[in-house]
Design an enzyme around this catalytic site. Sequence first.
Site, PDB file in Angstrom:
ATOM      1  N   LEU A 129       1.727  -6.279   1.288  1.00  0.00           N
ATOM      2  CA  LEU A 129       1.176  -5.209   2.115  1.00  0.00           C
ATOM      3  C   LEU A 129      -0.338  -5.355   2.208  1.00  0.00           C
ATOM      4  O   LEU A 129      -1.051  -5.299   1.197  1.00  0.00           O
ATOM      5  CB  LEU A 129       1.528  -3.840   1.519  1.00  0.00           C
ATOM      6  CG  LEU A 129       3.030  -3.529   1.418  1.00  0.00           C
ATOM      7  CD1 LEU A 129       3.245  -2.172   0.753  1.00  0.00           C
ATOM      8  CD2 LEU A 129       3.686  -3.559   2.789  1.00  0.00           C
ATOM      9  N   ASP A 130      -0.831  -5.573   3.426  1.00  0.00           N
ATOM     10  CA  ASP A 130      -2.269  -5.633   3.692  1.00  0.00           C
ATOM     11  C   ASP A 130      -2.729  -4.210   3.996  1.00  0.00           C
ATOM     12  O   ASP A 130      -2.260  -3.602   4.971  1.00  0.00           O
ATOM     13  CB  ASP A 130      -2.556  -6.542   4.886  1.00  0.00           C
ATOM     14  CG  ASP A 130      -2.093  -7.968   4.655  1.00  0.00           C
ATOM     15  OD1 ASP A 130      -2.105  -8.411   3.493  1.00  0.00           O
ATOM     16  OD2 ASP A 130      -1.707  -8.641   5.632  1.00  0.00           O
ATOM     17  N   VAL A 131      -3.627  -3.680   3.184  1.00  0.00           N
ATOM     18  CA  VAL A 131      -3.990  -2.271   3.323  1.00  0.00           C
ATOM     19  C   VAL A 131      -5.498  -2.105   3.479  1.00  0.00           C
ATOM     20  O   VAL A 131      -6.289  -2.929   3.007  1.00  0.00           O
ATOM     21  CB  VAL A 131      -3.485  -1.441   2.127  1.00  0.00           C
ATOM     22  CG1 VAL A 131      -1.968  -1.532   2.016  1.00  0.00           C
ATOM     23  CG2 VAL A 131      -4.130  -1.881   0.832  1.00  0.00           C
TER      24      VAL A 131
END
Length: 262
Positions: A129-131
């Site tokens: 997950l790129d947050v």
Amino acid sequence: MLAPRLIPCLLNSEEGLIKTTNFKNRKYIGDPINTVRIFNEKQVDEILILDIDATVLNKQPNYNLISKLGEQCRMPICYGGGIKTIEQAEKIISLGIEKIAISSIALENPNFIAEASKRLGSQSIVVVLDVKKSRIIGKNYSIYTKNGTNKCNQELIKFCKLAESMGAGELVINSIDKDGKMDGYDFFLIEKIRKNVNIPITCLGGAGRIEDFEELFNKFGIIGAAAGSFFVFKGKFRAVLIQYPEKDIKDNLNLISKKYYR
């Protein structure tokens, strides 16, 4: 007993291995096979290789490269990029890769996580997950895909819980804000995830010194510590140099993480 993992993260692209800052400003750092050979000699715990162009360009996983990586690499590999079907995931595992990393397909169709876990085992399924911090409310985070250009509607904590319930074996939490900055991990973000899921977490984005790993393990104990710039750059001018901590430093990090469980 489990031990903390120090994990180099390599970003593969159309032009070869690159490194970014905040997912921008690509810098070429070398050939993936040669880099893996160097890491072999340094007895790396595990390596994460992400093809950051495959999904954006709607391409199949690069099976030729994956096969070479499987043949050359003497450490566990987690590979992601371009995976859209269970058959693609199975083929990647058959080429000698221990884990597959999925992102866009997991967010678009969470049932994919369940099917992949059923077919390959949850230990082989890693959700990346790129947050990024919300500009409106600084303590909230949004999930992005396609190299940080596409904001998703999924709420971060709810999706982390969903991914776990669907059978994900691990989460990689990649901070876009910290990417390439080498100024330390986002501990608030890590704490936010850690207290809401029970599966292993690997943190990515921000590590620039050994002390960053020490602080991470002091706060969270046995956790995955991934980094890009730390393992490929040297000095303030960011000269390309593949590196990994020596055994005595690594042993000290193991001791630090175990103190968490007193």
